[in-house]
Design an enzyme around this catalytic site. Sequence first.
Site, PDB file in Angstrom:
ATOM      1  N   GLY A  38     -13.750   2.438   1.257  1.00 21.93           N
ATOM      2  CA  GLY A  38     -14.525   2.476   0.061  1.00 21.93           C
ATOM      3  C   GLY A  38     -15.862   3.447  -0.112  1.00 21.93           C
ATOM      4  N   GLU A  48     -11.850   1.504   7.620  1.00 20.66           N
ATOM      5  CA  GLU A  48     -10.850   2.371   6.922  1.00 20.66           C
ATOM      6  C   GLU A  48     -11.244   3.137   5.863  1.00 20.66           C
ATOM      7  OE1 GLU A  48      -7.932  -1.896   7.178  1.00 20.66           O
ATOM      8  OE2 GLU A  48      -8.795  -1.332   5.168  1.00 20.66           O
ATOM      9  N   PRO A  49     -11.657   4.197   6.479  1.00 18.35           N
ATOM     10  CA  PRO A  49     -12.475   5.322   5.329  1.00 18.35           C
ATOM     11  C   PRO A  49     -11.125   6.239   5.023  1.00 18.35           C
ATOM     12  CG  PRO A  49     -12.849   6.048   7.562  1.00 18.35           C
ATOM     13  CD  PRO A  49     -12.368   4.544   7.707  1.00 18.35           C
ATOM     14  N   GLY A  50     -11.211   6.423   3.543  1.00 20.37           N
ATOM     15  CA  GLY A  50      -9.996   7.348   3.215  1.00 20.37           C
ATOM     16  C   GLY A  50     -10.731   8.677   2.473  1.00 20.37           C
ATOM     17  N   ARG A  51     -11.097   8.207   1.520  1.00 15.86           N
ATOM     18  CA  ARG A  51     -11.824   9.141   0.463  1.00 15.86           C
ATOM     19  C   ARG A  51     -12.914   9.930   1.069  1.00 15.86           C
ATOM     20  NH1 ARG A  51     -12.123   8.112  -5.199  1.00 15.86           N
ATOM     21  NH2 ARG A  51     -11.659   6.091  -4.730  1.00 15.86           N
ATOM     22  N   CYS A  83       4.176  16.050 -21.708  1.00 18.87           N
ATOM     23  CA  CYS A  83       4.245  15.651 -23.169  1.00 18.87           C
ATOM     24  C   CYS A  83       3.325  14.267 -23.158  1.00 18.87           C
ATOM     25  CB  CYS A  83       5.540  15.398 -23.539  1.00 18.87           C
ATOM     26  SG  CYS A  83       6.680  17.057 -23.138  1.00 18.87           S
ATOM     27  N   TYR A 110      -6.421  11.021  -3.032  1.00 18.43           N
ATOM     28  CA  TYR A 110      -5.836  10.163  -4.094  1.00 18.43           C
ATOM     29  C   TYR A 110      -5.394  11.471  -5.091  1.00 18.43           C
ATOM     30  CZ  TYR A 110      -7.570   6.517  -1.942  1.00 18.43           C
ATOM     31  OH  TYR A 110      -8.132   5.479  -0.962  1.00 18.43           O
TER      32      TYR A 110
HETATM   33  N1  LLP Z   1      -8.657  -0.225   3.099  1.00 20.04           N
HETATM   34  C1  LLP Z   1      -7.977  -0.733   1.910  1.00 20.04           C
HETATM   35  C2  LLP Z   1      -7.358  -2.139   2.038  1.00 20.04           C
HETATM   36  C3  LLP Z   1      -7.782  -0.156   0.804  1.00 20.04           C
HETATM   37  O1  LLP Z   1      -7.110  -0.822  -0.105  1.00 20.04           O
HETATM   38  C4  LLP Z   1      -8.492   1.045   0.378  1.00 20.04           C
HETATM   39  C5  LLP Z   1      -8.045   1.932  -0.898  1.00 20.04           C
HETATM   40  C6  LLP Z   1      -8.993   1.955   1.579  1.00 20.04           C
HETATM   41  C7  LLP Z   1      -9.143   1.182   2.777  1.00 20.04           C
HETATM   42  C8  LLP Z   1      -9.573   3.260   1.285  1.00 20.04           C
HETATM   43  O2  LLP Z   1     -10.523   3.309   0.445  1.00 20.04           O
HETATM   44  P1  LLP Z   1     -11.212   4.720   0.651  1.00 20.04           P
HETATM   45  O3  LLP Z   1     -12.043   4.741   1.738  1.00 20.04           O
HETATM   46  O4  LLP Z   1     -10.453   5.797   0.434  1.00 20.04           O
HETATM   47  O5  LLP Z   1     -12.182   4.352  -0.846  1.00 20.04           O
HETATM   48  N2  LLP Z   1      -6.394   5.469  -6.269  1.00 20.04           N
HETATM   49  C9  LLP Z   1      -7.900   5.276  -6.236  1.00 20.04           C
HETATM   50  C10 LLP Z   1      -8.426   4.401  -5.233  1.00 20.04           C
HETATM   51  C11 LLP Z   1      -7.539   3.193  -4.906  1.00 20.04           C
HETATM   52  C12 LLP Z   1      -7.856   2.874  -3.591  1.00 20.04           C
HETATM   53  C13 LLP Z   1      -7.130   1.721  -3.293  1.00 20.04           C
HETATM   54  N3  LLP Z   1      -7.541   1.210  -1.505  1.00 20.04           N
HETATM   55  C14 LLP Z   1      -8.521   6.467  -6.830  1.00 20.04           C
HETATM   56  O6  LLP Z   1      -8.025   7.607  -6.966  1.00 20.04           O
HETATM   57  O7  LLP Z   1      -9.876   6.451  -6.791  1.00 20.04           O
END
Ligand code: LLP
Length: 424
Positions: A239, A273-276, A353, A382
């Site tokens: 997050g 758990e970083p993603g974004r 469309c 994403y």
């Molecule tokens: N861990 C868990 C359990 C999660 O559900 C998520 C994201 C992450 C880690 C990674 O979160 P991050 O570090 O990437 O913020 N589609 C949406 C975001 C949905 C995130 C879902 N879970 C968007 O485009 O903003």
Amino acid sequence: MDLFEYRNGALCAEAADVARIADDHGTPLYIYSANTLREHYRRFAAAFAELRPLVCFSVKSCQNIHILRLLREAGSGFDVVSGGELERALAAGADPARIVYAGVGKTDAEIRAALKAGIHVFNVESESELIETAALAGAVGVRPTLALRVNPDVDAETHEYTTTGRKETKFGVDLEVARDVFRRFAADPRVSLSGLHLHLGSPVLSPQAYRVALERVLELVDALRRDGVAVDTLDAGGGFGAHYRGDEAPSAARYAEVIVPLLRGRGLHVILEPGRSIAANAGILVTRVLHVKMSGSKRFVIVDGSMTDLIRPALYGAAHFAWPVQAGAHLPPSRDADAVTGFEPCDIVGPVCESGDFLARDRRIPPVRRGDLIALYTTGAYGMSMSSQYNSRPRAAEVLVDGSAVRLIRRRETMDDLLAPERV
Ligand code: LLP
């Protein structure tokens, strides 16, 4: 930080010319910067190093196996949420002992596959799932480590669709229920229920939200230890923010300033758990102008990319900075669309469309015409992973730039890719 910069009026990805890459590989096209990915991972790991955490990149944010491999080589483990993501992580050469698996609705087949692979931790999200996982573990003959996902009931102040840590969401179990779940299952010989998991939402721009949530979860850790449960793992989720407008997201170091003091000396194996925060600023979506037209008083720039390539604007009202790739003298003043003055406003829209098919709305950008390229920034997370084939549009290609080396890492889908599963 990212490595997409204008040189002599033309956008470059690291040392490679973006227009040239688009000519070679076609559009719409995702372009990723390998060194941005590496640097983001390095900064994140360094910020939290004192905790010696297992950093598990969130596969859902950017799932290409070549990118997963790059992050594995940088030291990352993986957070997966489906059998498909597990397959991707393994295909990227991940050590199963560095994979964690969350998800509110894992199927038996998915749980079995993860048990057989020997993953590190299952983040279980309900009592029902715990019972099922224990039964399957007994049958497969392995004793997995489980972390119970708890819902700390903290408002992360993010979009309704991406907030996950409040009570009224489907994720995890309530804090008050968790203690009882441990009381009943901690001694189950088929599993090792020894961890807690939380994830507040995405993105969470306030480090203080982590403080509030972690303090609640640490109280639970203490209570469980008083109950005689050996809690030894804490997965604090992801997050962490990315820069959509400029440099608005707190750095990894700022999140760590809040999180590290709370978790140090607690005897907990920490997972993050970083993603974004790793991937978003490491990618751009490049799309080509098909037509420019006026409709009433509104100017529409119709491009070959659409909501099928990047659904975030349509789904969340997300704003991605957009600017011509060959900007000439019109360099963007910053990545903040509101900082741009002059130029006639336009909507940048795709061919799908639906009126919801827009990539950017009411934007002031330098004049463009048919054939020009437009880059959409901060789309490494994403973006491609949420793409679809709606309107029977083959998915975009993906390219990874490393210095001056340009490598195709996912070919553009073909008409045959669209039809193959229906040839039954
Ligand atoms: N861990 C868990 C359990 C999660 O559900 C998520 C994201 C992450 C880690 C990674 O979160 P991050 O570090 O990437 O913020 N589609 C949406 C975001 C949905 C995130 C879902 N879970 C968007 O485009 O903003």
